[in-house]
Design a protein around this motif. Structure first.
Motif, mmCIF file in Angstrom:
data_model
loop_
_atom_site.group_PDB
_atom_site.id
_atom_site.type_symbol
_atom_site.label_atom_id
_atom_site.label_comp_id
_atom_site.label_asym_id
_atom_site.label_seq_id
_atom_site.Cartn_x
_atom_site.Cartn_y
_atom_site.Cartn_z
ATOM 1 N N LEU A 209 0.819 -1.211 0.000
ATOM 2 C CA LEU A 209 0.000 0.000 0.000
ATOM 3 C C LEU A 209 0.854 1.262 0.000
ATOM 4 C CD1 LEU A 209 -2.801 -1.088 2.503
ATOM 5 C CD2 LEU A 209 -3.057 -0.691 0.045
ATOM 6 N N PHE A 210 1.939 1.259 0.765
ATOM 7 C CA PHE A 210 2.839 2.407 0.761
ATOM 8 C C PHE A 210 3.488 2.577 -0.611
ATOM 9 C CE2 PHE A 210 3.021 3.076 5.428
ATOM 10 C CZ PHE A 210 3.093 4.455 5.438
ATOM 11 N N ALA A 211 3.854 1.469 -1.238
ATOM 12 C CA ALA A 211 4.453 1.526 -2.576
ATOM 13 C C ALA A 211 3.473 2.118 -3.579
ATOM 14 C CB ALA A 211 4.901 0.133 -3.014
ATOM 15 N N MET B 266 2.422 10.064 8.765
ATOM 16 C CA MET B 266 3.789 10.095 9.282
ATOM 17 C C MET B 266 4.002 9.011 10.329
ATOM 18 S SD MET B 266 5.741 13.059 11.482
ATOM 19 C CE MET B 266 5.116 12.377 13.030
ATOM 20 N N LEU B 267 3.038 8.851 11.234
ATOM 21 C CA LEU B 267 3.156 7.840 12.284
ATOM 22 C C LEU B 267 3.041 6.427 11.709
ATOM 23 C CD1 LEU B 267 1.131 9.498 15.180
ATOM 24 C CD2 LEU B 267 3.609 9.369 14.906
ATOM 25 N N SER B 268 2.248 6.252 10.656
ATOM 26 C CA SER B 268 2.182 4.954 9.975
ATOM 27 C C SER B 268 3.543 4.599 9.395
ATOM 28 C CB SER B 268 1.134 4.987 8.854
ATOM 29 O OG SER B 268 -0.149 5.249 9.351
ATOM 30 N N PHE B 269 4.205 5.608 8.861
ATOM 31 C CA PHE B 269 5.566 5.418 8.350
ATOM 32 C C PHE B 269 6.514 5.063 9.485
ATOM 33 C CE2 PHE B 269 9.639 6.497 6.559
ATOM 34 C CZ PHE B 269 9.505 6.268 5.204
ATOM 35 N N TYR B 270 6.348 5.743 10.618
ATOM 36 C CA TYR B 270 7.196 5.515 11.791
ATOM 37 C C TYR B 270 7.073 4.068 12.287
ATOM 38 C CZ TYR B 270 9.834 7.552 15.723
ATOM 39 O OH TYR B 270 10.801 7.899 16.630
ATOM 40 N N VAL B 271 5.865 3.532 12.205
ATOM 41 C CA VAL B 271 5.622 2.151 12.642
ATOM 42 C C VAL B 271 6.478 1.170 11.852
ATOM 43 C CG1 VAL B 271 3.886 0.312 12.707
ATOM 44 C CG2 VAL B 271 3.276 2.619 13.463
ATOM 45 N N ASN B 272 6.723 1.473 10.587
ATOM 46 C CA ASN B 272 7.414 0.544 9.693
ATOM 47 C C ASN B 272 8.884 0.881 9.454
ATOM 48 O OD1 ASN B 272 5.108 -1.275 8.400
ATOM 49 N ND2 ASN B 272 4.292 0.795 8.535
ATOM 50 N N ILE B 273 9.373 1.965 10.041
ATOM 51 C CA ILE B 273 10.674 2.497 9.660
ATOM 52 C C ILE B 273 11.850 1.582 10.017
ATOM 53 C CG2 ILE B 273 11.269 3.813 11.757
ATOM 54 C CD1 ILE B 273 11.977 6.160 9.844
ATOM 55 N N PHE C 95 10.523 -3.179 4.333
ATOM 56 C CA PHE C 95 9.672 -2.037 4.019
ATOM 57 C C PHE C 95 10.486 -0.945 3.329
ATOM 58 C CE2 PHE C 95 8.402 2.252 5.525
ATOM 59 C CZ PHE C 95 7.217 2.377 4.820
ATOM 60 N N LEU C 96 11.665 -0.654 3.854
ATOM 61 C CA LEU C 96 12.515 0.388 3.281
ATOM 62 C C LEU C 96 12.968 0.024 1.875
ATOM 63 C CD1 LEU C 96 14.653 1.250 6.427
ATOM 64 C CD2 LEU C 96 12.815 2.622 5.460
ATOM 65 N N ASN C 97 13.326 -1.237 1.672
ATOM 66 C CA ASN C 97 13.744 -1.677 0.342
ATOM 67 C C ASN C 97 12.603 -1.556 -0.666
ATOM 68 O OD1 ASN C 97 16.276 -2.267 1.335
ATOM 69 N ND2 ASN C 97 15.901 -4.450 1.558
ATOM 70 N N THR C 98 11.404 -1.944 -0.235
ATOM 71 C CA THR C 98 10.232 -1.805 -1.101
ATOM 72 C C THR C 98 9.991 -0.346 -1.447
ATOM 73 O OG1 THR C 98 9.189 -3.763 -0.111
ATOM 74 C CG2 THR C 98 7.751 -2.232 -1.279
ATOM 75 N N LEU C 99 10.186 0.527 -0.460
ATOM 76 C CA LEU C 99 9.969 1.952 -0.674
ATOM 77 C C LEU C 99 10.988 2.522 -1.666
ATOM 78 C CD1 LEU C 99 7.923 3.968 0.412
ATOM 79 C CD2 LEU C 99 9.587 4.661 2.132
#
Length: 365
Positions: free
Chosen positions: A7-9, A93-100, A105-109
């Motif tokens: 979903l973030f992607a 922003m906090l949803s991002f923080y949960v996955n940081i 997740f970072l590689n997918t991003l």
């Protein structure tokens, strides 16, 4: 791959496509709302995770109070709209923080950032001539500029945290800068140039050598008339935009709405609320993030937001201070507070300090 990651992607890839009128939610926000719903429990836990998030939460709560009071006084329900955007952006922003902390997740991003920029590059030749300032699928050039500059900051920070190949970093940084330049945003170009100076100083020696060779090579081609930049349309547009003889100084600032600060000082303590600008004989908002906070939410709102920014630079590495400075420089001429990209950029810069303090710094200070 987790649903969150997908979903973030998708959110990143479809973000540049604005199909609805400016000021309204776009296609990407559908996925943003789903992300928030899926992470809602963790989001509330993250609010109290640091002074940075607590202060931003208090700032948003204060904007809700100010806008709600003015909405009741004036009878204009649209005054509360901006605060809802702030809640949405803060939760993203906090949803991002949960996955940081999740490397997958970072590689997918990283891949999503690269794909998003590549899609825009492939579509660029098919965009009809939009004049001196290109806006692609956005509603105005400043939106393109802000998206591209945010991609510059986010790409740099995310890829320093991830384990992807270095060429992805160069690809996203170069493409982000390209879109800043074709938007012909003066503040975007200035902030991007400062970012690149910082980047070249902080990265490995071979990058500086590569940049030096490139400059020498381009200079040689120019000297021998092998290439003619005057025939490249977007270069002409950028040069015209940066060197234009437009009225500047105080008059230019007034066109952006800065003079309402001096014309209506009675609002500078608690704030005038955000919206219904005809109260002040204006049709537009104040084109500056910090100054808009100052006028709309007063000294109280500015202090709350300022203390949150201070949490970023307090006992932070030089990198955090430089990156925050570059971001704030850009926002002095643009109102960016309603975009989740701005809030995520702040979070990533803050995370640089956290990473350094936990001995997992992105760079050696």
């Amino acid at each position: 791959m987790k649903l969150n990651h997908i979903l973030f992607a998708i959110y990143v890839i479809v973000f540049p496509f604005y199909f609805f009128e400016r000021g309204n939610p776009q296609i990407a926000d559908i996925f943003g709302v789903i992300i928030i719903i899926l992470n809602i429990k963790d989001i509330f836990l993250q609010i109290r995770s640091s002074n940075f998030t607590k202060l931003l939460f208090l700032f948003i709560a204060y904007t809700l109070i100010v806008n709600a009071v003015w909405m009741a006084i004036i009878g204009e329900i649209k005054l509360i709209k901006s605060s809802f955007y702030y809640v949405y952006s803060f939760f993203m922003m906090l949803s991002f923080y949960v996955n940081i902390k999740d490397k997958k997740f970072l590689n997918t991003l990283v891949y999503a950032l690269s794909i998003s920029l590549m899609i825009q590059l492939l579509l660029w030749p098919f965009i009809k001539n939009q004049g001196v300032r290109t806006m692609m699928f956005f509603k105005n050039p400043n939106q393109l500029s802000f998206w591209a500059f945010s991609m510059l900051i986010i790409s740099y920070m995310v890829q320093r945290l991830s384990s992807t190949k270095t060429y992805f970093l160069y690809l996203t940084l170069l493409l982000s800068t390209f879109f800043v330049f074709i938007s012909a945003s003066k503040s975007g170009i200035a902030a991007s140039v400062i970012f690149w100076i910082f980047f070249l100083i902080k990265t490995r020696k071979q990058v500086i050598v590569f940049a030096g060779i490139s400059v020498i090579g381009i200079s040689f081609l120019l000297a021998t008339n092998k290439i003619d930049f005057s025939n490249i349309n977007f270069v002409n547009n950028v040069v015209d935009r940066v060197s234009e003889k437009k009225v500047s100084g105080i008059e230019d600032l007034n066109d952006r709405g800065y003079d309402r600060i001096t014309n209506f000082p009675q609002y500078l303590f608690v704030g005038a609320g955000e919206g219904k600008y005809d109260r002040f004989n204006y049709r537009i908002e104040l084109h500056s993030t910090l100054f808009n906070i100052f006028f709309s939410y007063g000294t109280v709102g500015l202090l709350l937001f300022g203390f949150a920014l201070y949490e970023i630079i307090k006992k932070s590495p030089t990198s955090s201070k430089v990156l925050l400075g570059v971001l704030i420089l850009y926002t002095l001429a643009h109102m960016t507070l309603r975009s989740p990209l701005f809030w995520i950029s702040l979070l990533l810069i803050y995370n640089l300090k956290e990473s350094t303090n936990s001995n997992t710094a992105l760079e050696n200070e």
